[in-house]
Scaffold this active site. Structure first.
Site, PDB file in Angstrom:
ATOM      1  N   HIS A  23       0.891  -1.119   0.077  1.00 52.71           N
ATOM      2  CA  HIS A  23      -0.111  -0.069   0.037  1.00 52.71           C
ATOM      3  C   HIS A  23       0.648   1.316  -0.124  1.00 52.71           C
ATOM      4  O   HIS A  23       1.805   1.478   0.944  1.00 52.71           O
ATOM      5  CB  HIS A  23      -0.841  -0.134   1.104  1.00 52.71           C
ATOM      6  CG  HIS A  23      -1.873   1.020   1.280  1.00 52.71           C
ATOM      7  ND1 HIS A  23      -2.032   1.661   2.444  1.00 52.71           N
ATOM      8  CD2 HIS A  23      -2.822   1.448   0.574  1.00 52.71           C
ATOM      9  CE1 HIS A  23      -3.152   2.494   2.241  1.00 52.71           C
ATOM     10  NE2 HIS A  23      -3.673   2.302   1.209  1.00 52.71           N
ATOM     11  N   HIS A  44      -1.611  11.204  -1.871  1.00 51.37           N
ATOM     12  CA  HIS A  44      -2.870  10.530  -1.308  1.00 51.37           C
ATOM     13  C   HIS A  44      -3.855  11.914  -1.197  1.00 51.37           C
ATOM     14  O   HIS A  44      -4.944  11.798  -1.709  1.00 51.37           O
ATOM     15  CB  HIS A  44      -2.773   9.626  -0.304  1.00 51.37           C
ATOM     16  CG  HIS A  44      -3.933   9.265   0.617  1.00 51.37           C
ATOM     17  ND1 HIS A  44      -4.649   9.975   1.167  1.00 51.37           N
ATOM     18  CD2 HIS A  44      -4.707   8.083   0.255  1.00 51.37           C
ATOM     19  CE1 HIS A  44      -5.900   9.409   1.631  1.00 51.37           C
ATOM     20  NE2 HIS A  44      -5.625   8.111   1.094  1.00 51.37           N
TER      21      HIS A  44
HETATM   22  O1  G3P Z   1      -6.455   1.254  -3.309  1.00 50.13           O
HETATM   23  C1  G3P Z   1      -6.927   0.883  -1.988  1.00 50.13           C
HETATM   24  C2  G3P Z   1      -6.447   2.146  -0.770  1.00 50.13           C
HETATM   25  O2  G3P Z   1      -5.419   2.593  -1.084  1.00 50.13           O
HETATM   26  C3  G3P Z   1      -7.723   3.072  -0.593  1.00 50.13           C
HETATM   27  O3  G3P Z   1      -7.693   3.676   0.371  1.00 50.13           O
HETATM   28  O4  G3P Z   1      -7.262   6.251   1.396  1.00 50.13           O
HETATM   29  O5  G3P Z   1      -5.419   4.598   1.307  1.00 50.13           O
HETATM   30  O6  G3P Z   1      -6.063   5.472  -0.840  1.00 50.13           O
HETATM   31  P1  G3P Z   1      -6.644   4.967   0.553  1.00 50.13           P
HETATM   32 MG    MG Z   2      -4.938   4.576  -2.095  1.00 52.18          MG
END
Ligand code: G3P
Ligand code: MG
Length: 261
Positions: free
Chosen positions: A18, A60
Site C-alpha cells: 500500500h 494521497h
Molecule cells: O487502493 C486501496 C486503498 O489505497 C484505498 O484507500 O485512502 O489508502 O487510498 P486509501
Molecule cells: Mg490508495
C-alpha cells in the site's frame, strides 16, 4: 452475469504494498517503492492525481499539508491543494522530511518516474486514480492516457482503480484496454452493476465487506476480488481462506509475499 472484462488469468501477485511500502517510508514516493521492493514486494498500490498543468503525480491527500513542506516553501497564503499547482512548483517540494530524517529531501514522484522504476525492475502497479474533488473525469482521462502511453507494449498493464465512478468511466473511454477495478469502502446494493458498467475486471473492497456471500457474488459475476488495507494476521487469514485474489497491505514488514501465513 457475463463480464466481458473478466481476466481468466490473474496477472497480479497476491500481496500488494500500500502506497509503496505502507508506513515504513514516505508514502507514494520512489523511496517507498524501493523500500517495498526491499521487502520482496513485486506490486505497489499508489495514489495518483494531476497537477494544474496536467502532469500525473503520486499523492494521497487533496491537500499538500500532511505529506510535504508546502507551507514552508510556498507560504501560508498559497493554496494547499496539490492540484492547484504546476508540476514545476510541486517538484520543488520535500515529500520525505515529514516522515523521518532518513528520507529528508525526497521529492514527489511523477507517474512517469514510477513507471520507469516498475518497468526496469518488472514490478507491477495498482494506480489508484485519486482525483482532486471536482476533477474526477479529467483526472481519469489524463491518468489513463499517460498510463497507456507509459506501459505501451508491456505484457502486464497497471491496474487502474478508483472510488470515483466518473474517473473509471473516463479511463474506460480513454484507454479501454487498461484493466480497471472499482474501489468500495461501504456496502452498496448496486456494486456489481456499477462495476460491470465501468468495464471493471476486479472489485477492491475494504476488508470487512468481503464474506463468503459477497465473494461468491463477485466471482459469479466475473470479477476478481481484492481487499484493502489489511494489516492484521487474523484478517489476512480470513481473506486468504475466502480465496481473495490480491491483498493490499501497509505491513510489508509483517507479510512476506514469498510465504503463506
Ligand atoms: O487502493 C486501496 C486503498 O489505497 C484505498 O484507500 O485512502 O489508502 O487510498 P486509501
Ligand atoms: Mg490508495
Amino acid at each position: 452475469m457475463h463480464n466481458p472484462f473478466s481476466l481468466p488469468l490473474w496477472p497480479y501477485p497476491r500481496w500488494v504494498a500500500h502506497r509503496g511500502a505502507g508506513t515504513l517510508a514516505p508514502e507514494n514516493t520512489l523511496a517507498a517503492l524501493r523500500v517495498g521492493a526491499g521487502y520482496g514486494y513485486r506490486m505497489f498500490e499508489c495514489d495518483v492525481k494531476i497537477s494544474a498543468d496536467g502532469i500525473p503525480f503520486l499523492m494521497h491527500d487533496t491537500s499538500l499539508e500532511r505529506s510535504t513542506n508546502a507551507r514552508a516553501l510556498f507560504g501560508l497564503d498559497a493554496s494547499a491543494v496539490g492540484g492547484d499547482h504546476s508540476w514545476g512548483k510541486l517538484s520543488l517540494l520535500d515529500a520525505g522530511s515529514w516522515h523521518s530524517r532518513t528520507f529528508a529531501g525526497e521529492p514527489l514522484a511523477t507517474l512517469q518516474a514510477a513507471a520507469a522504476f516498475c518497468k526496469h525492475n518488472a514490478y507491477l502497479l495498482n494506480i489508484e486514480i485519486k482525483p482532486t474533488p471536482g476533477a474526477e473525469f479529467r483526472t481519469g482521462v489524463v491518468v489513463a492516457e499517460h498510463a497507456a502511453h507509459l506501459w505501451r507494449g508491456q505484457t502486464v498493464l497497471p491496474l487502474l482503480s478508483s472510488f470515483a465512478p466518473p474517473a473509471l468511466q473516463a479511463a474506460m473511454e480513454t484507454a479501454p484496454a487498461m484493466p480497471r477495478a472499482l474501489l468500495l469502502k461501504k456496502e452498496s446494493t448496486d456494486w456489481l452493476r456499477v462495476a460491470r458498467e465501468l468495464g471493471c475486471c476486479a472489485i477492491v473492497c475494504q476488508h470487512t465487506l468481503w464474506s463468503q456471500d459477497t465473494v461468491t457474488q463477485a466471482r459469479n459475476a466475473g470479477f476478481r476480488t481484492m481487499s484493502y488495507t489489511v494489516n492484521d494476521i487474523q484478517v489476512a487469514r480470513r481473506l486468504l481462506e475466502l480465496g481473495l485474489d490480491s491483498i493490499i497491505t501497509d505491513r510489508v514488514d509483517l507479510f512476506s509475499p514469498a510465504q503463506s501465513l
